[in-house]
Design a protein around this motif. Sequence first.
Motif, PDB file in Angstrom:
ATOM      1  N   GLU A  12    -106.946  30.615  36.499  1.00 43.18           N
ATOM      2  CA  GLU A  12    -105.875  29.496  37.367  1.00 43.18           C
ATOM      3  C   GLU A  12    -105.000  30.381  38.401  1.00 43.18           C
ATOM      4  O   GLU A  12    -104.061  29.356  38.637  1.00 43.18           O
ATOM      5  N   GLY A  13    -104.900  30.964  38.384  1.00 39.00           N
ATOM      6  CA  GLY A  13    -104.099  31.809  39.355  1.00 39.00           C
ATOM      7  C   GLY A  13    -104.904  31.632  40.928  1.00 39.00           C
ATOM      8  O   GLY A  13    -105.720  31.004  41.199  1.00 39.00           O
ATOM      9  N   SER A  14    -103.699  32.864  41.793  1.00 38.27           N
ATOM     10  CA  SER A  14    -104.637  33.075  42.745  1.00 38.27           C
ATOM     11  C   SER A  14    -106.214  33.863  43.386  1.00 38.27           C
ATOM     12  O   SER A  14    -106.860  33.183  44.071  1.00 38.27           O
ATOM     13  N   GLY A  15    -106.306  34.321  41.872  1.00 41.41           N
ATOM     14  CA  GLY A  15    -107.671  34.745  42.154  1.00 41.41           C
ATOM     15  C   GLY A  15    -107.899  36.225  42.824  1.00 41.41           C
ATOM     16  O   GLY A  15    -108.681  37.333  42.692  1.00 41.41           O
ATOM     17  N   ASP A  16    -107.048  36.764  42.717  1.00 45.05           N
ATOM     18  CA  ASP A  16    -106.534  38.440  43.973  1.00 45.05           C
ATOM     19  C   ASP A  16    -106.022  39.502  42.595  1.00 45.05           C
ATOM     20  O   ASP A  16    -105.730  39.533  42.428  1.00 45.05           O
ATOM     21  N   LEU A  17    -107.676  39.591  41.946  1.00 39.48           N
ATOM     22  CA  LEU A  17    -107.271  40.732  41.054  1.00 39.48           C
ATOM     23  C   LEU A  17    -106.923  41.706  41.745  1.00 39.48           C
ATOM     24  O   LEU A  17    -106.095  43.213  40.702  1.00 39.48           O
ATOM     25  N   HIS A  18    -107.130  42.336  42.916  1.00 40.55           N
ATOM     26  CA  HIS A  18    -107.139  43.490  43.502  1.00 40.55           C
ATOM     27  C   HIS A  18    -104.692  43.041  43.174  1.00 40.55           C
ATOM     28  O   HIS A  18    -104.168  44.894  42.649  1.00 40.55           O
ATOM     29  N   SER A  19    -104.259  42.369  43.335  1.00 45.13           N
ATOM     30  CA  SER A  19    -102.818  42.245  43.667  1.00 45.13           C
ATOM     31  C   SER A  19    -102.011  42.204  42.306  1.00 45.13           C
ATOM     32  O   SER A  19    -101.519  42.730  42.343  1.00 45.13           O
ATOM     33  N   LEU A  20    -102.526  41.305  41.078  1.00 44.16           N
ATOM     34  CA  LEU A  20    -103.356  41.339  40.300  1.00 44.16           C
ATOM     35  C   LEU A  20    -103.055  43.106  38.801  1.00 44.16           C
ATOM     36  O   LEU A  20    -101.696  43.647  38.388  1.00 44.16           O
ATOM     37  N   THR A  21    -103.982  44.073  39.439  1.00 40.31           N
ATOM     38  CA  THR A  21    -104.559  44.871  39.178  1.00 40.31           C
ATOM     39  C   THR A  21    -102.558  45.944  39.762  1.00 40.31           C
ATOM     40  O   THR A  21    -101.879  46.962  38.990  1.00 40.31           O
ATOM     41  N   ALA A  22    -102.607  45.627  41.049  1.00 39.50           N
ATOM     42  CA  ALA A  22    -101.364  46.053  41.529  1.00 39.50           C
ATOM     43  C   ALA A  22     -99.823  46.020  41.018  1.00 39.50           C
ATOM     44  O   ALA A  22     -98.841  47.018  40.388  1.00 39.50           O
ATOM     45  N   TYR A  23    -100.247  44.853  40.379  1.00 40.97           N
ATOM     46  CA  TYR A  23     -98.214  44.145  39.697  1.00 40.97           C
ATOM     47  C   TYR A  23     -98.145  44.934  38.286  1.00 40.97           C
ATOM     48  O   TYR A  23     -97.378  45.583  38.137  1.00 40.97           O
ATOM     49  N   MET A  24     -99.763  45.044  37.508  1.00 41.81           N
ATOM     50  CA  MET A  24     -99.642  45.758  36.122  1.00 41.81           C
ATOM     51  C   MET A  24     -99.539  47.169  36.197  1.00 41.81           C
ATOM     52  O   MET A  24     -98.741  47.796  36.016  1.00 41.81           O
TER      53      MET A  24
END
Length: 63
Positions: free
Chosen positions: A16-28
């Motif tokens: 449902e999101g942007s599909g940008d797992l690199h950004s999600l990993t950075a956020y987390m």
Amino acid sequence: MASISNDKALIHELMEGSGDLHSLTAYMSYPDQIPRDTKITEIKEKYHHLRQEAKGIEFAINP
């Protein structure tokens, strides 16, 4: 990786999101450096260096 770990944040970002797992990993991975109100879609531009570091984290844990 998302389906194996059943990580709800990863699955949501893919489905449902942007599909940008690199950004999600950075956020987390960097809660003290990336404000919690930052949108995942803004991380690549605003926190590029942290996103690049997060890639290393992903590749280290994902054989």
